[in-house]
Motif scaffolding. Structure first.
Motif: not given
Length: 458
Positions: A198, A201-202, A339, A369, A374-375, A408, A412
Motif C-alpha cells: 500500500l 503504491y502511495v 488509498a 486509489a 493499492s492493496n 506495485m 500503478f
C-alpha cells in the motif's frame, strides 16, 4: 425502493459497471464478457460441526466462492468473522479476480470463510474448528486448483491448523495455503506485504501529485484505520520512512493524535504493543495512555472526522468504513491522497466525494486509489510464496521486497495509463486520471481477454 439482496456484492458490481461505461461504449463487444464474469464459476457451501471446551457440539456455515480461473488457480483469503455471508464473500471474490489480474501473476479469484468468531475462543477450540473446516474444504482446493490464504480472523495460527489438517487428509505436502510459517513453506515479507505494498503504491501517487507530502517528512500527516495486520505494517512502514501516523482504530473506537505539531504521533513502540495486544484478542480501549503521549482513545468513533488536518488517509479496517460525510470531513481537513488498504473501504458516496474533488484540480484536489489496486501487495506476495513452494526455494526478504516493489510499480503504471485512456474524461495538462477507472478497466480487460481466448465468451 427495492432493497438489494446482496448489498456488498451489488455495490462492487455497480462500481465496476460504472467504471467500464466509457470503455464499453467504444468497445461494445466486451459487454458479453461483463455479463458472464459477474457470475461465479462455482460456489461451495457446507456445514462445519466442531466441539467446544465444554464438550458441546457447535455448528457454523462454511463457504468457498471460486469466482474466476481464467488467469490461474482460484486465489483469495478465508475470512472468519460473524458477519461472513455469501454477499460479502461474492463481493470479495469478485474484487479479488481483478485485483489478482493487476499483480501480473498467474492467479484467478476466489474467497471463502465461515461465520465462526475466533475472538474469545481458546487455542484448542480454534484448532478443532479449523480442522473441521478444512476436512470439508479440502475436497475443493489444491495447489493447481484453489489456493486459499488468511484474511480477517485467519492469521498464522489458523493457517497452520488448516494446513496440518490438509496434509493429514491428503498425505501430501504442497503449497495449498499461503501465509504459512517461514520454517515450513512461508515467504518472507508475507505478513507485511499488504501494508508495505500500500505504501509503495502511495509513494507513486505522491511523486506524481503532491511531492511536498513525501513520507520522508514528519510534517506529512497520515491517518490510518484498523489495528490488524494491514494497519500495523502500514503504520510501521510510514514510521520507517519518516512520516507521522495520526490514528489507528478497531471496532470499538479510535486512537487519535489531535496535535501532531507538538512532534507527537503514534510510535513504533505503540504499534508493536498493539501487535501483541491483538494476538491475545485485546481491544485498543485497554491500552494505558498517558497525557504526555498526546494520544487519546475515542470510543465508538472512526478516525476520519476527528482529525483537524490530514494529508494522506489510508482505510485499512474493513469494507465501507468511510462514509460520504466522513469523506467530506477528510476533504475539509486537507486530505490529498486516499488509498484503500481494505477491500472496498469507501462507500459509493465517499468515492463520489473524492472523485469530485479530483476533478476540481488545484491545491484542494484529492486522488483516490481503490483497494483492488493499492492493496494488491498481499496477494502478490502470496503468489510469490506459491512460486517458491513450487521450486522448493526460499527467497530472501530483500528479494521478495524488491519483487513486491516492482509489482506495485507496474500496478500503478497500469492503472494510471488505463485511467488516462479509458475513463472517458478529457484530461487537460496536469489533470489526474481516475485510478478507480484505470484499475477496473485494466483488470477487466485482462480477465475478459483470457476468458475469450479460452472460449468462455464469444
Amino acid at each position: 425502493m427495492v432493497q438489494p439482496t446482496e448489498p456488498e456484492f451489488e455495490q462492487a458490481l455497480l462500481e465496476l459497471t460504472t467504471s467500464l461505461g466509457p470503455f464499453l461504449h467504444t468497445h461494445p463487444e466486451y459487454k458479453k464478457a461483463l455479463e458472464i464474469v459477474q457470475i461465479p464459476e462455482r460456489i461451495v457451501q457446507f456445514r462445519v460441526t466442531w466441539e467446544d471446551d465444554e464438550g458441546q457440539c457447535r455448528v457454523q456455515r462454511g463457504y468457498r466462492v471460486q469466482y474466476n480461473s481464467a488467469l490461474g488457480p482460484y486465489k483469495g483469503g478465508l475470512r472468519l468473522h460473524p458477519s461472513v455471508n455469501l454477499s460479502i464473500l461474492k463481493f470479495l471474490g469478485f474484487e479479488q479476480t481483478f485485483k489478482n489480474a493487476l499483480t501480473g501473476l498467474s492467479m484467478g479469484g476466489g474467497k471463502g470463510g465461515s461465520d465462526f468468531d475466533p475472538k474469545g475462543k481458546s487455542d484448542a477450540e480454534i484448532r478443532r474448528f479449523c480442522q473441521a473446516f478444512m476436512t470439508e474444504l479440502s475436497r475443493h482446493i489444491g495447489k493447481d486448483t484453489d489456493v486459499p490464504a488468511g484474511d480477517i480472523g485467519t492469521g498464522g495460527r489458523e493457517v497452520a491448523f488448516m494446513f496440518g489438517q490438509y496434509k493429514k487428509l491428503r498425505n501430501e505436502w504442497v503449497g495449498v495455503l499461503t501465509g504459512k510459517g517461514l520454517t515450513w513453506g512461508g515467504s518472507y515479507i508475507r505478513p507485511e506485504a499488504t501494508g508495505y505494498g500500500l505504501i509503495y503504491y502511495v509513494e507513486h501517487m505522491i511523486a506524481k501529485f503532491c511531492p511536498e507530502h513525501t513520507l520522508a517528512s514528519p510534517s506529512t500527516l497520515v491517518a490510518i484505520s484498523g489495528s490488524g495486520n494491514v494497519a500495523q505494517y502500514t503504520a510501521l512502514k510510514v514510521l520507517e520512512l519518516g512520516g507521522t501516523v495520526l490514528s489507528l482504530s478497531d471496532s470499538k473506537g479510535s486512537l487519535i493524535v489531535r496535535n501532531p505539531s507538538a512532534g507527537k504521533g503514534i510510535t513504533k513502540e505503540l504499534v508493536e504493543s498493539i501487535q501483541a495486544l491483538k494476538l491475545s484478542g485485546g481491544a485498543l480501549s485497554t491500552l494505558s495512555l498517558t497525557a504526555s503521549t498526546g494520544i487519546e482513545y475515542v470510543p465508538g468513533e472512526r478516525p476520519w472526522a476527528l482529525l483537524p488536518t490530514v494529508h494522506i488517509a489510508l482505510p485499512c479496517a474493513t469494507q465501507n468504513e468511510v462514509s460520504g460525510a466522513e469523506a467530506e470531513a477528510l476533504v475539509k481537513a486537507g486530505v490529498r491522497i486516499v488509498a484503500e488498504g481494505s477491500n472496498m473501504g469507501c462507500t459509493v458516496q465517499a468515492i463520489e466525494v473524492f472523485e469530485a474533488a479530483r476533478k476540481k484540480g488545484g491545491k484542494s484536489s484529492v486522488w483516490y486509489a481503490p483497494g483492488k489496486a493499492s492493496n494488491c501487495g498481499g496477494v502478490a506476495v502470496s503468489g510469490l510464496e506459491m512460486a517458491q513452494n513450487s521450486q522448493r526455494l526460499t527467497w530472501t526478504s530483500e528479494e521478495v521486497d524488491a519483487k513486491l516493489k516492482g509489482i506495485m510499480t507496474n500496478c500503478f503504471n497500469i492503472c494510471y495509463d488505463a485511467g488516462s485512456k479509458f475513463s472517458g474524461e478529457s484530461l487537460a495538462g496536469g489533470e489526474l486520471p481516475s485510478l478507480l477507472s484505470g484499475a477496473n478497466v485494466a483488470g477487466f480487460i485482462k480477465v475478459a481477454d483470457a476468458m475469450k481466448a479460452q472460449g468462455d465468451w464469444w
